[in-house]
Design a protein around this motif. Structure first.
Motif, PDB file in Angstrom:
ATOM      1  N   ALA A  77       0.832  -1.205   0.000  1.00  0.00           N
ATOM      2  CA  ALA A  77       0.000   0.000   0.000  1.00  0.00           C
ATOM      3  C   ALA A  77       0.866   1.254   0.000  1.00  0.00           C
ATOM      4  CB  ALA A  77      -0.932  -0.001   1.204  1.00  0.00           C
ATOM      5  N   ALA A 100       1.086   3.877  -3.185  1.00  0.00           N
ATOM      6  CA  ALA A 100       0.714   5.276  -2.960  1.00  0.00           C
ATOM      7  C   ALA A 100       1.850   6.195  -3.399  1.00  0.00           C
ATOM      8  CB  ALA A 100       0.370   5.499  -1.492  1.00  0.00           C
ATOM      9  N   TYR A 127      -2.245   6.625   1.198  1.00  0.00           N
ATOM     10  CA  TYR A 127      -2.817   5.326   1.542  1.00  0.00           C
ATOM     11  C   TYR A 127      -3.485   5.414   2.903  1.00  0.00           C
ATOM     12  CZ  TYR A 127       0.626   3.977   5.098  1.00  0.00           C
ATOM     13  OH  TYR A 127       1.371   3.906   6.248  1.00  0.00           O
ATOM     14  N   PHE A 133      -5.200   3.853  -1.833  1.00  0.00           N
ATOM     15  CA  PHE A 133      -4.839   2.483  -1.486  1.00  0.00           C
ATOM     16  C   PHE A 133      -5.131   2.265   0.001  1.00  0.00           C
ATOM     17  CE2 PHE A 133      -2.379   3.488  -5.234  1.00  0.00           C
ATOM     18  CZ  PHE A 133      -2.563   2.354  -6.011  1.00  0.00           C
ATOM     19  N   CYS A 134      -5.918   1.237   0.280  1.00  0.00           N
ATOM     20  CA  CYS A 134      -6.390   0.996   1.641  1.00  0.00           C
ATOM     21  C   CYS A 134      -5.798  -0.306   2.179  1.00  0.00           C
ATOM     22  CB  CYS A 134      -7.913   0.927   1.674  1.00  0.00           C
ATOM     23  SG  CYS A 134      -8.720   2.415   1.032  1.00  0.00           S
ATOM     24  N   ASP A 135      -5.096  -0.201   3.285  1.00  0.00           N
ATOM     25  CA  ASP A 135      -4.527  -1.376   3.945  1.00  0.00           C
ATOM     26  C   ASP A 135      -5.608  -1.965   4.845  1.00  0.00           C
ATOM     27  OD1 ASP A 135      -3.107  -3.260   5.317  1.00  0.00           O
ATOM     28  OD2 ASP A 135      -1.671  -1.878   6.214  1.00  0.00           O
TER      29      ASP A 135
END
Length: 323
Positions: free
Chosen positions: A171, A175, A182, A224-226
């Protein structure tokens, strides 16, 4: 006093609309911006109107209004349609002296309004974009979308999967590569171990949602997502044998455009929050089944860390090309 009128669906408001409205405001003492909506619009009318209010909040000359589009008849010729529009406008607004538009309907509409027509950039040479083009290809037309509206069109990519599959690192790298931001994993900011309660799970879900909202305001095109609320639900079920209903509600509040399911063919790296190393295959199955049950689109990402980066960049590049 000269009162002007600009009409539109503004679905969404874009920089061409803003240029039109500013031009129109220069030609009158008061400008009514009339936004029409219907119940089946692809973008909610109340949300669109809030964008207009925010965009022009600093200019007291500009007066946004919202009106339900229950009077138009698209089967009629333009002359008859604009006559109906004019009847409605005269009924709901004060007298209009000037109509400003960038559309072919402007001249007949102004005539039925008994108003002067001023045309602005009919060929759309100044801002070559349309609301339809933005809805269909927001990433391609990103620079035409006002900053306050860009978060609505951001594409959210969830890095998803069991423990120790490289989600956080990927992520951060993605990013950085795509010049955006992120969303970190909220659980790691709240937990020191896997001893937690249902209240802790709810707190994790709420903080994760807060992070998404905050980072959406900063992101450019992509976010972007963790991890996500589905992951929170999986671990809640695993450790507590229960999922608080609030987590399912949070699931509904965030739509991801794509989940990237990271495979378990990477080395296991232990830490205080990772204790499922002996169940990696089982956990991968749980994660994949959760996506399938929810009918969420996903792509499985396997291989070494460098191979994963190449694969993910290829996927994202294709997303950007498609707009």
């Amino acid at each position: 006093m000269t009162r002007g009128l600009v009409i539109g669906k503004f679905m969404p408001l874009h920089k061409g609309h803003i240029a039109l409205i500013k031009f129109a405001a220069w030609h009158c003492d008061e400008l009514i911006v009339s936004m029409s909506y219907s119940d089946n619009d692809p973008i909610d009318g109340t949300l669109r109107f809030s964008w207009i209010l925010e965009q022009f909040s600093a200019d007291p000359k500009i007066k946004p209004h919202i009106i339900k589009d229950d009077f138009d008849d698209e089967t009629l010729p333009l002359e008859d349609r604009t006559r109906i529009w004019a009847q409605k406008m005269k009924a709901v607004y004060p007298p209009i002296q000037v109509l400003i538009s960038s559309e072919p309907y402007g001249a007949p509409f102004a005539r039925h309004m008994n108003a002067q027509h001023i045309c602005f950039d009919l060929a759309r040479g100044q801002v070559p974009v349309s609301a339809t083009a933005i809805r269909n290809r927001p990433l391609t037309n990103w620079d035409f979308i006002p900053r306050i509206i860009q978060p609505y069109f951001i594409k959210k990519i969830c890095l998803y999967g069991p423990e120790s599959t490289g989600k956080t690192t990927l992520a951060i790298k993605m990013a950085r590569h795509y010049h955006t931001v992120y969303v970190p994993e909220a659980a790691r900011d709240l937990l020191a171990s896997n001893e937690f309660s249902a209240a802790d799970i709810v707190a994790i879900g709420q903080l994760q949602h807060q992070y998404i909202q905050e980072q959406s305001q900063k992101a450019s095109r992509l976010l972007f997502c963790d991890t996500d609320a589905v992951t929170t639900a999986i671990y809640s079920r695993l450790y507590l044998n229960h999922v608080p209903p609030e987590i399912y509600e949070l699931e509904k509040r965030t739509r991801y455009d794509l989940h990237l399911l990271l495979d378990i063919d990477t080395p296991w790296v232990a830490d205080p929050l990772r204790d499922q190393g002996h169940r990696r295959e089982e956990m991968l199955l749980l994660f994949e089944q959760a996506l399938q049950e929810r009918q969420l689109p996903y792509i499985k990402i396997s291989g070494s860390y460098p191979e994963r980066e190449i694969r993910v960049k290829s996927i994202i590049d294709q997303l950007l090309r498609s707009g």
